[in-house]
Design a protein around this motif. Sequence first.
Motif, PDB file in Angstrom:
ATOM      1  N   PHE A  24     -14.421  70.326  12.159  1.00 48.41           N
ATOM      2  CA  PHE A  24     -14.891  71.055  13.404  1.00 48.41           C
ATOM      3  C   PHE A  24     -14.216  70.707  14.600  1.00 48.41           C
ATOM      4  N   ALA A  25     -13.641  69.272  14.592  1.00 44.58           N
ATOM      5  CA  ALA A  25     -12.747  69.133  15.804  1.00 44.58           C
ATOM      6  C   ALA A  25     -11.443  69.624  15.926  1.00 44.58           C
ATOM      7  N   ARG A  26     -11.064  69.738  14.702  1.00 43.83           N
ATOM      8  CA  ARG A  26      -9.569  70.375  14.674  1.00 43.83           C
ATOM      9  C   ARG A  26      -9.686  72.019  14.633  1.00 43.83           C
ATOM     10  N   PHE A  27     -10.620  72.823  13.942  1.00 49.97           N
ATOM     11  CA  PHE A  27     -10.399  74.185  13.911  1.00 49.97           C
ATOM     12  C   PHE A  27     -11.426  74.978  14.522  1.00 49.97           C
ATOM     13  N   LEU A  28     -12.620  74.449  15.166  1.00 47.92           N
ATOM     14  CA  LEU A  28     -13.682  75.052  15.514  1.00 47.92           C
ATOM     15  C   LEU A  28     -13.261  76.056  16.816  1.00 47.92           C
ATOM     16  N   GLY A  29     -13.526  77.358  16.833  1.00 49.63           N
ATOM     17  CA  GLY A  29     -13.337  78.085  18.033  1.00 49.63           C
ATOM     18  C   GLY A  29     -11.867  78.737  17.947  1.00 49.63           C
ATOM     19  N   ARG A  30     -11.137  78.338  17.004  1.00 48.68           N
ATOM     20  CA  ARG A  30      -9.623  78.687  16.971  1.00 48.68           C
ATOM     21  C   ARG A  30      -9.681  79.809  16.117  1.00 48.68           C
ATOM     22  N   ALA A  31      -8.464  80.801  16.206  1.00 51.00           N
ATOM     23  CA  ALA A  31      -8.281  81.892  15.180  1.00 51.00           C
ATOM     24  C   ALA A  31      -8.128  81.347  13.814  1.00 51.00           C
ATOM     25  N   HIS A  69      -6.419  82.690  11.565  1.00 51.08           N
ATOM     26  CA  HIS A  69      -5.156  83.018  11.132  1.00 51.08           C
ATOM     27  C   HIS A  69      -4.257  81.830  11.698  1.00 51.08           C
ATOM     28  N   ASP A  70      -4.384  81.488  12.898  1.00 51.62           N
ATOM     29  CA  ASP A  70      -3.764  80.061  13.171  1.00 51.62           C
ATOM     30  C   ASP A  70      -4.168  79.070  12.749  1.00 51.62           C
ATOM     31  N   SER A  71      -5.392  78.545  12.319  1.00 48.47           N
ATOM     32  CA  SER A  71      -5.895  77.747  11.340  1.00 48.47           C
ATOM     33  C   SER A  71      -5.381  77.636   9.905  1.00 48.47           C
ATOM     34  N   MET A  72      -5.211  78.736   9.487  1.00 46.86           N
ATOM     35  CA  MET A  72      -4.633  79.007   8.188  1.00 46.86           C
ATOM     36  C   MET A  72      -2.951  78.784   8.037  1.00 46.86           C
ATOM     37  N   ARG A  73      -2.455  79.264   9.261  1.00 47.71           N
ATOM     38  CA  ARG A  73      -0.966  78.735   9.363  1.00 47.71           C
ATOM     39  C   ARG A  73      -0.620  77.400   9.389  1.00 47.71           C
ATOM     40  N   GLU A  74      -1.564  76.584  10.251  1.00 49.72           N
ATOM     41  CA  GLU A  74      -1.298  75.207  10.411  1.00 49.72           C
ATOM     42  C   GLU A  74      -1.569  74.482   9.148  1.00 49.72           C
ATOM     43  N   VAL A  75      -2.533  74.737   8.310  1.00 47.88           N
ATOM     44  CA  VAL A  75      -2.956  74.109   7.256  1.00 47.88           C
ATOM     45  C   VAL A  75      -1.692  74.521   6.005  1.00 47.88           C
ATOM     46  N   GLU A  76      -1.233  75.758   6.009  1.00 47.72           N
ATOM     47  CA  GLU A  76      -0.106  76.019   5.189  1.00 47.72           C
ATOM     48  C   GLU A  76       1.129  75.161   5.500  1.00 47.72           C
ATOM     49  N   THR A  77       1.412  75.061   6.731  1.00 46.91           N
ATOM     50  CA  THR A  77       2.502  74.314   7.132  1.00 46.91           C
ATOM     51  C   THR A  77       2.292  72.691   6.603  1.00 46.91           C
TER      52      THR A  77
END
Length: 100
Positions: free
Chosen positions: A2-9, A11-19
């Motif tokens: 929640f602290a890291r990804f809540l409220g974020r797009a 696709h942006d969260s996915m890209r960050e995890v993939e990286t």
Amino acid sequence: MFARFLGRATHDSMREVETEWGRPLPADFVAQLKSRLEVAFAAELKAVPHLESALDALDRPVCVASSGTPEKIATSLRLTELGARFAARIFSATEVARGN
């Protein structure tokens, strides 16, 4: 999460995890996420206690503005029985040029 990804797009969260993981997420990741979210919402989503009385106390119309998709917003409002209260005053980040 929640602290890291809540409220974020998403696709942006996915890209960050993939990286971070150094590999792509499964091709059906978004479909799985949506399916699990729908199940969780149906089982657990409730309006905040006393929300309706707080809204009634306001002397002006209010709206819903969300980074969620129109479908997610509609589902949330239906499950919490708040949809009629907002009617045509529902806005999604997907409906504006720089929403996310």
